[in-house]
Each structure stands twice: as structure tokens, then as C-alpha cells.
Design a protein around this motif. Structure first.
Motif, PDB file in Angstrom:
ATOM      1  N   ASN A  15       0.829  -1.217   0.000  1.00 43.15           N
ATOM      2  CA  ASN A  15       0.000   0.000   0.000  1.00 43.15           C
ATOM      3  C   ASN A  15       0.858   1.260   0.000  1.00 43.15           C
ATOM      4  O   ASN A  15       0.698   2.139  -0.847  1.00 43.15           O
ATOM      5  CB  ASN A  15      -0.878   0.030   1.264  1.00 43.15           C
ATOM      6  CG  ASN A  15      -2.015  -0.949   1.159  1.00 43.15           C
ATOM      7  OD1 ASN A  15      -2.685  -1.017   0.138  1.00 43.15           O
ATOM      8  ND2 ASN A  15      -2.218  -1.737   2.211  1.00 43.15           N
ATOM      9  N   SER A  41       5.439 -11.390  -3.547  1.00 46.05           N
ATOM     10  CA  SER A  41       4.806 -12.295  -4.521  1.00 46.05           C
ATOM     11  C   SER A  41       4.915 -11.767  -5.947  1.00 46.05           C
ATOM     12  O   SER A  41       4.922 -10.552  -6.173  1.00 46.05           O
ATOM     13  CB  SER A  41       3.320 -12.449  -4.161  1.00 46.05           C
ATOM     14  OG  SER A  41       2.670 -11.201  -4.324  1.00 46.05           O
ATOM     15  N   ASN A  61      15.932  -7.729  -3.829  1.00 47.09           N
ATOM     16  CA  ASN A  61      16.158  -6.412  -3.205  1.00 47.09           C
ATOM     17  C   ASN A  61      17.566  -5.890  -3.482  1.00 47.09           C
ATOM     18  O   ASN A  61      17.759  -4.698  -3.706  1.00 47.09           O
ATOM     19  CB  ASN A  61      15.919  -6.494  -1.693  1.00 47.09           C
ATOM     20  CG  ASN A  61      14.457  -6.706  -1.376  1.00 47.09           C
ATOM     21  OD1 ASN A  61      13.601  -6.046  -1.940  1.00 47.09           O
ATOM     22  ND2 ASN A  61      14.162  -7.651  -0.491  1.00 47.09           N
TER      23      ASN A  61
END
Ligand SMILES: NC(=O)c1ccc[n+]([C@@H]2O[C@H](COP(=O)([O-])OP(=O)(O)OC[C@H]3O[C@@H](n4cnc5c(N)ncnc54)[C@H](OP(=O)(O)O)[C@@H]3O)[C@@H](O)[C@H]2O)c1
Length: 280
Positions: A15, A41, A61
């Protein structure tokens, strides 16, 4: 020398992360091809990529952070240490790190990074997803004024931004971080009151939501103290003052002040625990 940001990594495009990607693109801080996002995901990565036109991948990452001028940590607080562990080696101290993790002190992020570099702690709230967020930002002393302006520009694209000292973050969390939950309760109660008095659900909802939105807008646009604006709605012996009498009798204002005090203290004890835990 002015910073040239060639790449921005958003690690954890949920979000908050996705809302910030929207802000980055809207503010023109970077173009879609300069933003790399990561998720847990593959489904979420595909969603983010389709919505914003940025590169997004599940995991990775380290690759995302390599060569990025700004690294935004937007995973859940419990995952921050693991993500920093993954990217530590590709950071050389020149990047800007922005953490939006709630309750995570800058010192803890610095300890995990293990080197001196500009670190920002941003406390946004959920209305950033509709570009009406309220975000407080604190920085460590490695951040320059130019870095602060750059970070403010990103966050300003998704709402209002205020700069604070980090000590204020617990009170910020109590006021604007958790605040939307209190206001949802107010809106819910106004709807219930309307229903009790015979309004339809649709009419009560429309009126309640717009009343909160409009009242807030008037506070902002007039700059007047809310008590002045409240008095302007009251007529002697009228309807509004009879309702205000009830609200005062039940202690609405005292209740909200106490709620903020309790929430701030709760946040302070979490901050202390987080600092103690990171020392060990
Ligand atoms: N929501 C709020 O009101 C609010 C307010 C202030 C601060 N914050 C802070 O914002 C941060 C994110 O919260 P959120 O509400 O945006 O949560 P969220 O929607 O669950 O987003 C977290 C994202 O991190 C991804 N993720 C999980 N593990 C990962 C990993 N190892 N590497 C890369 N990405 C990974 C998840 O991917 P998947 O979607 O694929 O699982 C998800 O997209 C938190 O630290 C929270 O404290 C939130």
C-alpha cells in the motif's frame, strides 16, 4: 554538488510503497523506467508494474538497490532488518535511505546499515493512497538540506508533509498515523445517527463523509481556529448548541485528548523496546 538521481528502489511495493511510487512519478522526481520495485509475490509485482509502468520483481532487493540513488524501505517493520541485510553490501554511503516502517527509530536503521549515510524516517498515513496523506519526516544529521527537499518533494505528491525532530514521531503516530481510524469511527457514528433519525444509508453516508471533508477543508483554507468555525455554526437556542451540549456532557474533546496521550505513550514504549532490542 547537486544530486542526480538515476534510479530509485522501492523495496516492498505494498500500500505505502506503491503510493510513494505514484508520488515519485507525479512529482517528476523520476520517470517510470528509473524506478525499480520489489515485492514478496510475483502477483503483486505484476500488478505494480502494470499500474505504474515501473520494473517490479518478487524478491531481488539487492539487485534493485544496486546503483539506486534513493532506497525506500516499505516492507513491514519486522522485515526491515532482513531487507537491509540483503542490500547492505551494495550501499556505499552516498544513497538516501527512506524508511516508512512504523515505530522504527532512525538509530535502529543506522545500526542495521552499519555506515553513516542520509537516513530518513517518514510516518505517512493511509490516505496517501488517495494523495491526501499527512506525512511527518525526520532525518539524521547526515542528510543535507537538498536531501530533505528531495524527500519532501516525493512525499508532498501524496499529500501534506511536515518536518519534525524524531522525538515527535510517537505523538505523530498517535495523531496522524492512527488518526484515520478515529475519524472513520466519527463518520461511522454520524451515519448511525442519521440512520436512527430515519435517513437512508446512502444519504447518511454521503452527508457524513462530505461533512468531515468539508469541515477539514474550511479549517485549512481559512486558517481559523476550529473553535471560531464551530461558533459560526451555532445560533443561540438552536439545534447545533443542543448537540454540542451532549458532546460536552460525554466528554468528546477530553476523550480524544486522552486517546492521543495513551497512543503516544504506547508508541513511546514500543520505540524504547525497539532501541533496547537493537542494542543486543
Ligand atoms: N498502512 C499504513 O497506514 C501505514 C502507515 C504508516 C507506516 N506504514 C508502514 O509502511 C510499511 C508498509 O506497510 P503497508 O501497509 O504498505 O504493508 P503492505 O501493503 O503489506 O506492504 C508490504 C509489501 O512488502 C512486500 N514484501 C514482503 N516481504 C518482502 C521482501 N522480503 N522483499 C520485498 N518486498 C517484500 C509485500 O509483498 P506482497 O504484496 O507480494 O506480499 C508487500 O507488497 C510498514 O513498515 C508500515 O509500518 C504503514
Amino acid at each position: 554538488m547537486a544530486r542526480v538521481i538515476e534510479r530509485i528502489a522501492v523495496l516492498g511495493a505494498g500500500n505505502m510503497g506503491a503510493a510513494l511510487i505514484g508520488g515519485i512519478l507525479k512529482a517528476g522526481v523520476a520517470r517510470p523506467e528509473q524506478v525499480v520495485a520489489t515485492t514478496h509475490s510475483a502477483e503483486r509485482a505484476a500488478e505494480v508494474s502494470a499500474k505504474y509502468g515501473v520494473r517490479a520483481a518478487a524478491g531481488g532487493n539487492r539487485a534493485a538497490a544496486e546503483g539506486a540513488g534513493i532506497v525506500i524501505l516499505a516492507v513491514k517493520p519486522g522485515k526491515i532488518a532482513g531487507v537491509i541485510e540483503e542490500i547492505r553490501e551494495v550501499l556505499d554511503g552516498r544513497q538516501i535511505v527512506i524508511s516508512v516502517a512504523a515505530a522504527m527509530p532512525i538509530k535502529v536503521v543506522e545500526r542495521e546499515l552499519g555506515r553513516r549515510m542520509p537516513v530518513f524516517r517518514a510516518m505517512p498515513n493511509i490516505p496517501v493512497v488517495v494523495e491526501e496523506g499527512a506525512t511527518a519526516v525526520a532525518a539524521n544529521d547526515a542528510a543535507s538540506d537538498e536531501d530533505k527537499e528531495l524527500v519532501a518533494r516525493i512525499v508532498r505528491a501524496v499529500g501534506v508533509v511536515v518536518q519534525v525532530e524524531e522525538e515527535a514521531m510517537d505523538a505523530v503516530t498517535a495523531l496522524s498515523g492512527s488518526g484515520p481510524a478515529y475519524i472513520y469511527m466519527v463518520i461511522e457514528a454520524l451515519i448511525a445517527g442519521g440512520l436512527k433519525m430515519g435517513l437512508s444509508h446512502e444519504v447518511a453516508t454521503r452527508l457524513a463523509e462530505q461533512t468531515v471533508l468539508g469541515a477539514a477543508k474550511l479549517v485549512r483554507e481559512t486558517g481559523a481556529h476550529p473553535a471560531i468555525l464551530r461558533d459560526q455554526v451555532i445560533t443561540p437556542g438552536g439545534v447545533t448548541i443542543s448537540a454540542i451540549h451532549e458532546l460536552e456532557r460525554h466528554g468528546l474533546r477530553a476523550m480524544l485528548i486522552s486517546a492521543l496521550e495513551t497512543a503516544t505513550n504506547h508508541s513511546r514504549s514500543r520505540t524504547r523496546a525497539m532501541l533496547d532490542q537493537s542494542k543486543n
